[in-house]
Design a protein around this motif. Structure first.
Motif, PDB file in Angstrom:
ATOM      1  N   VAL A  57      41.167  85.197  20.132  1.00 17.90           N
ATOM      2  CA  VAL A  57      42.567  83.834  20.512  1.00 17.90           C
ATOM      3  C   VAL A  57      43.492  83.704  20.454  1.00 17.90           C
ATOM      4  O   VAL A  57      44.372  84.885  20.765  1.00 17.90           O
ATOM      5  CB  VAL A  57      42.167  82.885  19.058  1.00 17.90           C
ATOM      6  CG1 VAL A  57      42.519  83.914  18.161  1.00 17.90           C
ATOM      7  CG2 VAL A  57      42.267  82.072  18.700  1.00 17.90           C
ATOM      8  N   ILE A  58      43.506  83.191  21.513  1.00 20.86           N
ATOM      9  CA  ILE A  58      45.681  82.595  21.789  1.00 20.86           C
ATOM     10  C   ILE A  58      46.381  81.713  20.714  1.00 20.86           C
ATOM     11  O   ILE A  58      45.545  80.494  20.371  1.00 20.86           O
ATOM     12  CB  ILE A  58      45.800  82.236  23.230  1.00 20.86           C
ATOM     13  CG1 ILE A  58      44.618  83.231  23.799  1.00 20.86           C
ATOM     14  CG2 ILE A  58      47.292  81.929  23.925  1.00 20.86           C
ATOM     15  CD1 ILE A  58      44.501  82.928  25.936  1.00 20.86           C
ATOM     16  N   GLU A  59      47.171  82.061  20.254  1.00 21.72           N
ATOM     17  CA  GLU A  59      47.474  80.880  19.225  1.00 21.72           C
ATOM     18  C   GLU A  59      48.842  79.958  19.842  1.00 21.72           C
ATOM     19  O   GLU A  59      49.747  81.336  20.771  1.00 21.72           O
ATOM     20  CB  GLU A  59      48.506  81.847  18.554  1.00 21.72           C
ATOM     21  CG  GLU A  59      47.049  82.415  17.031  1.00 21.72           C
ATOM     22  CD  GLU A  59      47.439  83.288  15.892  1.00 21.72           C
ATOM     23  OE1 GLU A  59      48.509  82.824  15.644  1.00 21.72           O
ATOM     24  OE2 GLU A  59      47.231  83.644  15.268  1.00 21.72           O
ATOM     25  N   PHE A  60      49.618  79.513  19.599  1.00 19.90           N
ATOM     26  CA  PHE A  60      50.397  78.874  20.057  1.00 19.90           C
ATOM     27  C   PHE A  60      50.885  77.923  19.264  1.00 19.90           C
ATOM     28  O   PHE A  60      50.591  76.835  18.107  1.00 19.90           O
ATOM     29  CB  PHE A  60      50.749  78.204  21.583  1.00 19.90           C
ATOM     30  CG  PHE A  60      49.287  77.161  21.592  1.00 19.90           C
ATOM     31  CD1 PHE A  60      50.118  75.194  21.921  1.00 19.90           C
ATOM     32  CD2 PHE A  60      48.163  76.558  21.346  1.00 19.90           C
ATOM     33  CE1 PHE A  60      48.940  74.311  21.797  1.00 19.90           C
ATOM     34  CE2 PHE A  60      46.951  75.639  22.147  1.00 19.90           C
ATOM     35  CZ  PHE A  60      47.448  74.168  21.673  1.00 19.90           C
ATOM     36  N   GLU A  61      52.451  77.045  19.172  1.00 19.72           N
ATOM     37  CA  GLU A  61      53.037  75.719  18.430  1.00 19.72           C
ATOM     38  C   GLU A  61      52.999  74.760  19.331  1.00 19.72           C
ATOM     39  O   GLU A  61      53.450  75.056  20.970  1.00 19.72           O
ATOM     40  CB  GLU A  61      54.354  76.247  17.931  1.00 19.72           C
ATOM     41  CG  GLU A  61      54.229  75.273  16.894  1.00 19.72           C
ATOM     42  CD  GLU A  61      55.716  76.139  16.228  1.00 19.72           C
ATOM     43  OE1 GLU A  61      56.475  75.494  15.603  1.00 19.72           O
ATOM     44  OE2 GLU A  61      55.676  77.191  15.456  1.00 19.72           O
ATOM     45  N   HIS A  62      52.965  73.473  18.622  1.00 22.39           N
ATOM     46  CA  HIS A  62      52.794  72.252  20.146  1.00 22.39           C
ATOM     47  C   HIS A  62      53.535  71.466  18.616  1.00 22.39           C
ATOM     48  O   HIS A  62      52.537  70.880  17.612  1.00 22.39           O
ATOM     49  CB  HIS A  62      51.713  71.445  20.083  1.00 22.39           C
ATOM     50  CG  HIS A  62      51.928  70.538  20.555  1.00 22.39           C
ATOM     51  ND1 HIS A  62      52.473  70.425  22.489  1.00 22.39           N
ATOM     52  CD2 HIS A  62      51.540  69.150  20.697  1.00 22.39           C
ATOM     53  CE1 HIS A  62      52.766  69.004  22.319  1.00 22.39           C
ATOM     54  NE2 HIS A  62      51.955  68.456  22.117  1.00 22.39           N
ATOM     55  N   GLU A  63      54.612  70.599  18.591  1.00 22.55           N
ATOM     56  CA  GLU A  63      54.725  70.187  18.097  1.00 22.55           C
ATOM     57  C   GLU A  63      55.069  69.956  16.383  1.00 22.55           C
ATOM     58  O   GLU A  63      54.817  69.793  15.733  1.00 22.55           O
ATOM     59  CB  GLU A  63      54.559  68.706  18.416  1.00 22.55           C
ATOM     60  CG  GLU A  63      54.924  67.606  19.640  1.00 22.55           C
ATOM     61  CD  GLU A  63      53.972  66.587  19.488  1.00 22.55           C
ATOM     62  OE1 GLU A  63      53.498  65.909  18.565  1.00 22.55           O
ATOM     63  OE2 GLU A  63      53.922  66.238  20.819  1.00 22.55           O
ATOM     64  N   GLY A  64      55.757  71.988  16.702  1.00 16.93           N
ATOM     65  CA  GLY A  64      55.938  72.078  15.100  1.00 16.93           C
ATOM     66  C   GLY A  64      54.564  72.494  14.100  1.00 16.93           C
ATOM     67  O   GLY A  64      54.652  72.949  12.675  1.00 16.93           O
ATOM     68  N   LYS A  65      53.140  72.356  14.727  1.00 16.07           N
ATOM     69  CA  LYS A  65      52.119  72.846  14.501  1.00 16.07           C
ATOM     70  C   LYS A  65      51.512  74.084  15.284  1.00 16.07           C
ATOM     71  O   LYS A  65      52.327  74.162  15.828  1.00 16.07           O
ATOM     72  CB  LYS A  65      51.057  71.548  14.310  1.00 16.07           C
ATOM     73  CG  LYS A  65      51.108  70.368  13.113  1.00 16.07           C
ATOM     74  CD  LYS A  65      49.618  69.784  13.121  1.00 16.07           C
ATOM     75  CE  LYS A  65      50.328  68.551  12.399  1.00 16.07           C
ATOM     76  NZ  LYS A  65      49.362  67.496  12.745  1.00 16.07           N
ATOM     77  N   LYS A  66      50.532  74.580  14.111  1.00 14.39           N
ATOM     78  CA  LYS A  66      50.222  76.086  15.172  1.00 14.39           C
ATOM     79  C   LYS A  66      48.483  75.813  15.405  1.00 14.39           C
ATOM     80  O   LYS A  66      47.945  74.882  14.594  1.00 14.39           O
ATOM     81  CB  LYS A  66      50.242  77.174  13.939  1.00 14.39           C
ATOM     82  CG  LYS A  66      51.353  77.380  13.896  1.00 14.39           C
ATOM     83  CD  LYS A  66      52.004  79.339  12.714  1.00 14.39           C
ATOM     84  CE  LYS A  66      52.869  79.514  12.880  1.00 14.39           C
ATOM     85  NZ  LYS A  66      53.114  80.981  12.415  1.00 14.39           N
ATOM     86  N   PHE A  67      48.473  75.990  16.480  1.00 15.16           N
ATOM     87  CA  PHE A  67      46.965  76.359  17.629  1.00 15.16           C
ATOM     88  C   PHE A  67      46.896  77.198  17.992  1.00 15.16           C
ATOM     89  O   PHE A  67      47.221  77.557  18.301  1.00 15.16           O
ATOM     90  CB  PHE A  67      46.750  74.487  18.217  1.00 15.16           C
ATOM     91  CG  PHE A  67      47.741  72.907  18.055  1.00 15.16           C
ATOM     92  CD1 PHE A  67      46.336  72.323  17.441  1.00 15.16           C
ATOM     93  CD2 PHE A  67      48.473  72.752  17.665  1.00 15.16           C
ATOM     94  CE1 PHE A  67      46.987  71.024  16.847  1.00 15.16           C
ATOM     95  CE2 PHE A  67      49.372  71.507  17.183  1.00 15.16           C
ATOM     96  CZ  PHE A  67      48.488  70.591  17.072  1.00 15.16           C
ATOM     97  N   LEU A  68      45.188  76.902  18.249  1.00 13.32           N
ATOM     98  CA  LEU A  68      44.656  78.055  18.829  1.00 13.32           C
ATOM     99  C   LEU A  68      43.712  77.891  19.684  1.00 13.32           C
ATOM    100  O   LEU A  68      43.115  76.982  19.803  1.00 13.32           O
ATOM    101  CB  LEU A  68      43.569  78.830  17.898  1.00 13.32           C
ATOM    102  CG  LEU A  68      43.679  78.930  16.177  1.00 13.32           C
ATOM    103  CD1 LEU A  68      42.684  79.665  15.281  1.00 13.32           C
ATOM    104  CD2 LEU A  68      44.624  80.024  15.800  1.00 13.32           C
TER     105      LEU A  68
END
Length: 79
Positions: A57-68
């Protein structure tokens, strides 16, 4: 946000049991909600709850939320 190729965007969630009452404590750390799927994926839809392989999995942040981001082949179960 839109997933492309064979990828799925997930949002981590905390799950204690399924609707049928199955306790999922041992897999809850690998559980997430589908936010977006690429158009080529027909077995998942937005809102599905899945269990995935945490090593792929690759984790990233967008608009203050963490996504995978994960390839569809690394999603193990749809609950």
């Amino acid at each position: 946000m839109k997933a492309i190729n064979n990828n799925v965007i997930l949002e981590k969630i905390s799950v204690e049991s399924t609707m049928s009452g199955i306790i999922l404590n041992s897999v809850s750390k690998n559980t997430a909600r589908v936010v977006s799927c690429s158009d080529s994926i027909s077995v998942l839809k937005t809102g599905d709850i899945v269990v995935y392989d945490t090593n792929k999995v690759i984790e990233f942040e967008h608009e203050g939320k963490k996504f995978l981001v994960i390839d569809i082949n690394n999603i193990l179960v749809v609950l």
